[in-house]
Each structure stands twice: as C-alpha cells, then as structure tokens.
Design an enzyme around this catalytic site. Structure first.
Site, short mmCIF file in Angstrom:
data_model
loop_
_atom_site.label_atom_id
_atom_site.label_comp_id
_atom_site.label_asym_id
_atom_site.label_seq_id
_atom_site.Cartn_x
_atom_site.Cartn_y
_atom_site.Cartn_z
N ARG A 18 -42.69 6.57 36.42
CA ARG A 18 -41.35 7.18 36.54
C ARG A 18 -40.50 6.31 37.47
NH1 ARG A 18 -42.54 12.38 34.45
NH2 ARG A 18 -40.53 12.39 33.49
N GLN A 42 -36.96 3.99 33.05
CA GLN A 42 -36.24 5.20 32.64
C GLN A 42 -35.76 5.15 31.18
OE1 GLN A 42 -33.44 5.90 35.75
NE2 GLN A 42 -33.91 8.06 35.85
N ASP A 79 -38.51 6.22 28.87
CA ASP A 79 -39.28 7.38 29.31
C ASP A 79 -39.20 8.55 28.32
OD1 ASP A 79 -40.41 9.49 30.65
OD2 ASP A 79 -39.35 9.15 32.53
N SER A 98 -39.26 12.21 29.74
CA SER A 98 -37.97 12.71 30.22
C SER A 98 -37.05 13.05 29.06
CB SER A 98 -37.28 11.68 31.11
OG SER A 98 -37.96 11.56 32.32
N TYR A 157 -44.68 13.65 41.13
CA TYR A 157 -45.30 14.83 40.50
C TYR A 157 -45.75 15.82 41.57
CZ TYR A 157 -45.43 12.30 36.07
OH TYR A 157 -45.08 11.63 34.93
P1 NAD Z 1 -43.55 17.89 35.33
O1 NAD Z 1 -43.28 18.12 33.88
O2 NAD Z 1 -44.80 17.20 35.74
O3 NAD Z 1 -43.53 19.31 36.08
C1 NAD Z 1 -42.43 20.18 35.95
C2 NAD Z 1 -42.11 20.79 37.26
O4 NAD Z 1 -43.09 21.76 37.62
C3 NAD Z 1 -42.09 19.80 38.44
O5 NAD Z 1 -40.80 19.83 39.04
C4 NAD Z 1 -43.17 20.32 39.37
O6 NAD Z 1 -42.85 20.13 40.74
C5 NAD Z 1 -43.18 21.78 39.00
N1 NAD Z 1 -44.37 22.55 39.42
C6 NAD Z 1 -45.68 22.20 39.46
N2 NAD Z 1 -46.44 23.21 39.91
C7 NAD Z 1 -45.59 24.24 40.15
C8 NAD Z 1 -45.76 25.58 40.61
N3 NAD Z 1 -46.96 26.05 40.94
N4 NAD Z 1 -44.67 26.35 40.73
C9 NAD Z 1 -43.43 25.88 40.44
N5 NAD Z 1 -43.20 24.64 39.99
C10 NAD Z 1 -44.27 23.82 39.85
O7 NAD Z 1 -42.31 17.17 36.01
P2 NAD Z 1 -41.31 16.09 35.38
O8 NAD Z 1 -40.16 16.79 34.79
O9 NAD Z 1 -42.06 15.15 34.53
O10 NAD Z 1 -40.81 15.38 36.70
C11 NAD Z 1 -41.75 14.89 37.66
C12 NAD Z 1 -41.05 14.07 38.70
O11 NAD Z 1 -40.66 12.81 38.18
C13 NAD Z 1 -39.79 14.69 39.25
O12 NAD Z 1 -39.75 14.39 40.63
C14 NAD Z 1 -38.69 13.96 38.56
O13 NAD Z 1 -37.48 13.97 39.27
C15 NAD Z 1 -39.30 12.59 38.50
N6 NAD Z 1 -38.74 11.75 37.44
C16 NAD Z 1 -38.37 10.48 37.78
C17 NAD Z 1 -37.88 9.65 36.80
C18 NAD Z 1 -37.47 8.26 37.13
O14 NAD Z 1 -37.18 7.96 38.26
N7 NAD Z 1 -37.47 7.37 36.16
C19 NAD Z 1 -37.77 10.07 35.48
C20 NAD Z 1 -38.18 11.37 35.20
C21 NAD Z 1 -38.69 12.19 36.19
#
Ligand code: NAD
Length: 378
Positions: free
Chosen positions: A122, A127, A130, A133, A228
């Site tokens: 990530r 991006q 991705d 996302s 994560y």
């Molecule tokens: P994900 O699909 O792994 O999880 C979804 C959400 O569930 C996350 O926000 C996580 O914190 C939350 N979660 C886990 N356990 C939980 C609980 N018990 N109760 C409530 N919430 C809970 O997450 P994602 O959408 O793939 O994103 C993961 C991270 O990657 C985030 O920080 C996002 O901002 C980041 N991200 C970065 C980039 C980039 O920089 N290129 C791109 C996409 C996502």
C-alpha cells in the site's frame, strides 16, 4: 511478448479483467494481446471492440494458455489450467493465496511466476495498480445502496407538508477504503452517519467526511507498517462490543467492513448486539466472504433475526461490474506498464523491486514471498 487475457469462469462473475482502452494501451507498448472470445460480454464489450484496438481473438483457451508469456485474469486460475501454462509464464490476478495453499504450491511446481494483486504494497507508487482499493471503494458505495434498498425508510431528512421526516442513522464499523466510501455515500444520501475503527488515526478522516467518530477506549491498538489493523485481544473485542452496542441499537443501517490482513475477519457484531437493534433495521456484512463480522451472516443470503435483516451478499463490486471492470482493467494496465521495458518491449520482472517483492508469490519453482511464508508458517 504475448499477453493472453482469459474470460472469467466463475458463473456469477460479471466483472471482466480487461476492457478495450487498456488493450489499446498494451498494444501501443508493443505487446501482442490475445483475448478469449466473449471476454467483455458481461460488460457489453464485443470481440470487435477489442479487435478495433489491436487485440487478436484466441483460437482456443488451451492454445492461449500454452503460448502466453503473460496471463491476465480477474479471479484465481482454475487448478486444472495450471499445467497448461508454459514454464516461466507470468500470471497476474487475484490469487487469495492465504486460502489457496495448494494452488500456490502447484503454480510454484509448474514454474509459473504468480503475482497476487491482493499483496501489492500500500505505497504511493503502487496506488495506481491497487485493485484492493479500487474494488473496496466500489464495494463501500454498493453497501450503502443495498442497505438503502433493504431499509423501509428514506435516508435523508425531508421537510414536507405532512411533517418532518428524520434522517436515517447509519453506523459504519471499519473505516478503511470501503468504510470511507460508505461514509461518503451515506452522507451524500443525507443520512446521519457514525463510524468506528480500531485505528485511532482514522478519526480525523471520519470527521472530515461529516460523520461522527464513536470513541471507545480499547487501550493500545495501532496498525502495522502497511497501515493494516492489528488483531485485538479477546478483552479488547469485548470492550469494543460494549462500546458499539448503543450506536448499533440506534442505527437503521449498520455496515461492517472490518478486515485483518491474511487472517479471518474479526467477529464483532454478536447476537447480543443484534437483539438490541430495532426491528426493520439492516446490517450489511461486507466481510462475509472472509469469515464475517456479524454472527449469523451467510454468504449471498439475507437472514432475518428478530426483524433485523443481516445482508451477506458477496462480491459487492460485481454489482457495478462496468465501473469495477474499468478500474480493475486500469490497475492491470498500470501494473504491466510500470514494469514494461519500452526498448525491448518485454515485461521486466524486477525481483529486487519493492512492488514485485510484495506481490510475487511463486517464481522459478519456489514459493518466494516472505510475507506469505511467514503467515503460512505461523
Ligand atoms: P482492510 O480492508 O484491511 O480493513 C478495513 C478496516 O477494518 C480497516 O480500517 C481496519 O482498521 C478495520 N478494522 C480491523 N479490525 C477492526 C475491528 N475489530 N473493529 C473495527 N474496525 C476494524 O483495510 P483497507 O481498506 O485495505 O486499508 C488498510 C490501510 O491501508 C488503511 O490504513 C488505508 O488507509 C491504507 N491504504 C493505503 C493505500 C496507499 O497508500 N496506497 C492504499 C489503500 C489503503
């Protein structure tokens, strides 16, 4: 280099891996693109639309697989097609590697270089490729649309001659990519939105979208270096359930998106919480395919518990297949483009590159991905 693009075999899959504008891009890079006849049918792209931008229609699936240097797909390959591919072939798709150990082993044995797009790091650079996302974003949007459709109330506040209608309340649990889009969509439809995540850093993002962040003191939570969530202790899960119960009881729609990388989704909405919810309210379990956040949710079913509808529909991005295919295709095109040697007109599988290190699972007969190996060996 010959790039073969395979038609999806999963019966209910409406998304397609590549649409004509991306074929155009790959052909202009100097690739020979062969597509399976009917590739874009479910999204209303005809074979001719692909031919017009330089694709060739393959003679048979077998022949395409046997001769391809690169194979592009959406979902993981069927097991029986692994041995058809030639040694050294680069296979790029979703792979679901943590649940597909045998498939990964077979791909290694067959000498295939398997890229799992779920494992792309990530990072800012990655991006544009991705897929997690781009698909989660659409899934978050669809979750609200499905929730609104299942609810027998309207979402926005309305001031009418017949009186004022209160806005519906939506509670979103898990504010990653899907959760953020769910908040934005529910707000656009006029709902009153609350949200919670175990990663405290998202509080600001929730507020910036006009929603309220539900504060629950869980002690130390934090996130991994990739952003994560870390797994909670059983005591923290209990605290979270207690802290969320009121928001769930008041909500008309609860949307759960909580995921843990490489592990089953956390079970955070249990029967006790559901029993306190109002009859007629709706829960959308976006994590249903990875084990479910909600007790009693079932894949591709709507289950009713004491008048509360628990919606467990899988593949939510597939419900907006045109848009989902557009962004998936763009992600694939960007991935190939990023590693394309424009002089030699070949894909350069740079083993030392951070992006390749993150998502290459098998190579030259071995399982090579460090993250995969460390999680599978635990
Ligand atoms: P994900 O699909 O792994 O999880 C979804 C959400 O569930 C996350 O926000 C996580 O914190 C939350 N979660 C886990 N356990 C939980 C609980 N018990 N109760 C409530 N919430 C809970 O997450 P994602 O959408 O793939 O994103 C993961 C991270 O990657 C985030 O920080 C996002 O901002 C980041 N991200 C970065 C980039 C980039 O920089 N290129 C791109 C996409 C996502």
């Amino acid at each position: 280099m010959k790039i073969a693009v395979m038609k999806e075999t999963h019966q209910e899959e409406m998304r397609v891996p590549l649409i004509p504008p991306t074929v155009d891009k790959l052909v202009k890079l100097g690739a020979e693109v062969v597509i399976e006849s009917g590739l874009g049918q479910t999204c209303r792209f005809e074979d001719g639309d692909y031919e017009n931008v330089g694709a060739v229609i393959g003679t048979s699936r077998e022949e395409m697989l046997q001769t391809a240097d690169i194979v592009l797909r959406l979902r993981k390959p069927p097991m029986e097609e692994i041995t058809l591919m030639k040694k050294g072939c680069i296979h790029i798709s979703y792979l679901d590697p943590f649940n597909e150990k045998e498939l990964v082993d077979r791909m290694a044995e067959a000498g295939i270089s398997a890229v799992s797009l779920e494992m792309l790091p990530r990072t800012t650079l990655a991006q544009k490729m991705d897929v997690l996302s781009s698909q989660a974003n659409l899934g978050g949007y669809v979750s609200v649309i499905v929730g609104a459709e299942q609810l027998d109330k309207v979402l926005p506040m309305m001031t009418t001659p017949a009186g004022t209608i209160k806005p519906a309340r939506v509670f979103i649990i898990g504010v990653g990519v899907a959760g953020l889009q769910a908040i934005a969509t529910a707000r656009r439809l006029g709902a009153r939105v609350e949200a919670f995540d175990t990663r405290p850093v998202v509080e600001e993002q929730v507020k910036s979208l006009g929603a309220k962040f539900v504060k629950i003191d869980l002690g130390e939570t934090g996130q991994t270096k990739d952003g994560y969530a870390k797994e909670l202790t059983p005591e923290q899960v209990q605290k979270q359930k207690e802290g969320m119960a009121k928001a769930c009881a008041q909500a008309d729609i609860v949307i759960t998106t909580a995921q843990l990388f490489g592990r089953p989704a956390p079970r955070i909405v249990d029967r006790a919480i559901i029993d306190q919810m109002q009859p007629g309210s709706v829960i959308i379990d976006m994590a249903v395919e990875t084990g479910g956040n909600v007790e009693g949710s079932e894949v591709d079913k709507i289950v009713e518990v004491n008048g509360v509808k628990i919606v467990g529909l899988g593949n939510l991005p597939g419900r907006v297949a045109q848009t989902a295919s557009q962004v998936y295709s763009a992600n694939l095109g960007n991935f190939v483009d990023h590693f394309w040697d424009k002089e030699a007109k070949t894909f350069n599988l740079k083993l030392e590159d951070e992006i390749i290190k993150g998502c290459l699972i098998t190579h030259q007969g071995d399982v090579v991905n460090e993250m995969y190996k460390s999680i599978m060996n635990k």
